[in-house]
Design a protein around this motif. Structure first.
Motif, PDB file in Angstrom:
ATOM      1  N   LEU A 221      -7.642   2.007   9.301  1.00  0.00           N
ATOM      2  CA  LEU A 221      -6.990   2.382   8.049  1.00  0.00           C
ATOM      3  C   LEU A 221      -8.000   3.178   7.237  1.00  0.00           C
ATOM      4  O   LEU A 221      -9.089   2.692   6.934  1.00  0.00           O
ATOM      5  CB  LEU A 221      -6.583   1.115   7.280  1.00  0.00           C
TER       6      LEU A 221
ATOM      7  N   ILE B 160      -4.958   5.807   2.559  1.00  0.00           N
ATOM      8  CA  ILE B 160      -4.758   5.283   1.212  1.00  0.00           C
ATOM      9  C   ILE B 160      -5.699   6.049   0.291  1.00  0.00           C
ATOM     10  O   ILE B 160      -6.875   6.230   0.624  1.00  0.00           O
ATOM     11  CB  ILE B 160      -5.083   3.786   1.164  1.00  0.00           C
TER      12      ILE B 160
ATOM     13  N   ARG C  60      -2.022  -2.362  -3.873  1.00  0.00           N
ATOM     14  CA  ARG C  60      -1.434  -1.548  -2.804  1.00  0.00           C
ATOM     15  C   ARG C  60      -2.260  -1.664  -1.522  1.00  0.00           C
ATOM     16  O   ARG C  60      -1.729  -1.787  -0.423  1.00  0.00           O
ATOM     17  CB  ARG C  60      -1.365  -0.087  -3.275  1.00  0.00           C
TER      18      ARG C  60
ATOM     19  N   ASP D  36      -1.566  -5.052  -0.024  1.00  0.00           N
ATOM     20  CA  ASP D  36      -0.235  -5.076   0.603  1.00  0.00           C
ATOM     21  C   ASP D  36      -0.236  -4.339   1.938  1.00  0.00           C
ATOM     22  O   ASP D  36       0.398  -4.772   2.897  1.00  0.00           O
ATOM     23  CB  ASP D  36       0.809  -4.421  -0.319  1.00  0.00           C
ATOM     24  N   THR D  37      -0.947  -3.217   1.987  1.00  0.00           N
ATOM     25  CA  THR D  37      -0.988  -2.436   3.224  1.00  0.00           C
ATOM     26  C   THR D  37      -1.645  -3.249   4.340  1.00  0.00           C
ATOM     27  O   THR D  37      -1.183  -3.232   5.483  1.00  0.00           O
ATOM     28  CB  THR D  37      -1.779  -1.123   3.009  1.00  0.00           C
TER      29      THR D  37
END
Ligand SMILES: Nc1nc2c(ncn2[C@@H]2O[C@H](COP(=O)(O)OP(=O)(O)O)[C@@H](O)[C@H]2O)c(=O)[nH]1
Ligand SMILES: [Mg+2]
Length: 436
Positions: free
Chosen positions: A320, A350, A362, A365-366
């Protein structure tokens, strides 16, 4: 450098000679990095000290007048001076004498960080080799500084061939390096075992933060875990002290850990040990690659990080990409433009600021969504005789419903397929049904 965690942090001065070819921006970047490295070691940086010079002073790194100036600063309240170059032991010695406190050079600061972060046997051996390699020429020079006294002493000692202390110690260092190297070569054969261990850990949700020093890894780690409590899990007791659970807790529990940051100005001799400290990235279920979006050189850093991860064999670990510090990238319009361009160029990334609560939520949550994405539902049958396994099931899965009959309990669970498979296999818990 071993210090009581409860004692006050040492106050450090970061200090550098600015050589002719070095711009103010470059000097600044390097000192910012040194400051960050100092913080990693628990120092409180209280002062920044620089001098423009055509070269390092051969006696004491800074010129005579500047050394006196530095002494006054130290007397005003500092415990240690960190020099942003690799210096010789005689330069360090002169500085220490004249300034009146301990001096560490950049290489030594980095070695100390690696030493603290090296957890696997291979990483410890690799860091020890680098440390001995750093010390060997210094001992030679230290022996020279000690001079005739040293030689005279050794003449009356029991050593063969009139070896000086310095020579004897150097031989010991060489032998030790050879021994460690042999150990390391042997460990290459253990790769298979490592792979097996990794498989065993599959089903355990682990996020490992990687990226350059100063990108905001530790800040994000603290925000995501919102707790100073370490995870006291037996499984992880042998891993590092920086493993914490995602907060609020999720099921399955997601563990977050921090790594040694990449260093822009990394002495070549330390490259191998740096890579070895990264080996825990191999055990990650998800690598969160944190990038400082406000750093003009971030694209190069992105490429270097990618290459190194590939080199250590972490290419296939899901990743990520987190562009942090967007709040520092110019004015509002500039930030918006950069964000749009990053999103277009790096799909799925992100873009955020650790300073904004909504962005942190956020990110959290990801990460949660990543681990829930592949969850499956199943029903486990737990005989009354095996109730001691309840705790483990509850830790690894989300229990959606429970019913019981005369033989035992039926638990309808949602969890990672690997974890469920493991529960079935290890305890013979038959899945009554596997639902999609
Ligand atoms: N402005 C701004 N500063 C940040 C952000 N994230 C981290 N920082 C600061 O950047 C510095 C380095 O952060 P740190 O988490 O220690 O970086 P690490 O070396 O990757 O662990 C600290 O002074 C943080 O307070 C951010 O999103 N915006
Ligand atoms: Mg950090």
């Amino acid at each position: 450098m071993a210090r009581d965690v409860n004692s006050k942090p040492l106050r450090a001065v970061v200090a550098a000679v600015q050589l002719p070819g070095v711009s103010d921006v470059e000097l600044d970047a390097s000192l910012t990095e040194l400051r960050q490295l100092a913080k990693t070691l628990g120092f409180e940086v209280v002062h920044r000290f620089t001098q423009k010079r055509a070269g390092f002073d051969s006696a004491g790194y800074f010129g005579t007048g500047k050394r006196a100036e530095l002494k006054a600063i130290v007397e005003g309240g500092a415990d240690i001076v960190l020099v942003d170059h690799e210096i010789s032991p005689s330069q360090a010695h002169t500085l220490e004498q004249e300034v009146g406190c301990e001096v560490m050079d950049r290489t030594m600061v980095i070695l100390e960080i690696f030493h603290r972060h090296a957890r696997s046997r291979a990483a410890r051996a690799q860091v020890e080799i680098a440390r001995l390699g750093y010390m060997a020429p210094r001992m030679r020079e230290a022996a020279k500084l000690a001079g005739p006294k040293d030689r005279a002493r050794s003449g009356t000692g029991g050593r063969s061939g009139g070896e000086s202390h310095g020579e004897l110690d150097r031989r010991k260092i060489r032998d030790r390096i050879a021994e460690l190297q042999k150990e390391l070569d042997g460990m290459k054969l253990e790769r298979k075992t490592q792979r097996a261990r990794r498989q065993e850990r599959q089903g355990l949700a682990r996020v490992v933060l990687v990226g350059y020093t100063n990108a905001g890894k530790s800040t994000l780690m603290r925000a995501l875990t919102a707790s100073d409590a370490l995870v006291a899990d037996k499984l992880f007791a042998t891993l590092d002290t920086t493993v914490r659970a995602l907060h609020p807790e999720s099921v399955p529990r997601v563990l977050v850990s921090d790594t040694v940051g990449f260093i822009k100005n990394l002495p070549h001799a330390l490259v191998a040990s740096f890579k070895s400290t990264l080996d825990e990235a191999l055990e990650a279920s998800l690598l969160a690659h944190v990038v400082d979006a406000s750093d003009p050189g971030f694209e190069r850093q992105l490429a270097v990080t990618g290459d190194v991860l590939e080199e250590i064999g972490a290419k296939d670990v899901p990743r990520l990409l987190v562009f942090n510090k967007i709040d520092r990238a110019g004015d509002a319009a500039g930030q918006e433009a950069l964000e749009a361009s990053l999103r277009a160029r790096y799909p799925g990334c992100i873009v955020m600021s650790a300073r904004r609560a909504a962005d942190l939520a956020r990110l959290s949550d990801t990460i949660r969504a990543f681990f829930e994405r592949d969850l499956v539902e199943a029903e486990l049958f737990l005989p009354w005789a095996a109730q001691s396994l309840r705790g483990e099931i509850f830790a690894k899965c989300k229990v959606l419903a429970e019913r019981a009959d005369a033989e035992g309990a039926f638990l309808r669970v949602r969890g990672d397929p690997e974890a469920l498979k493991g529960l079935h296999e290890r305890f013979g818990l038959k899945p009554a049904t596997t639902l999609k």
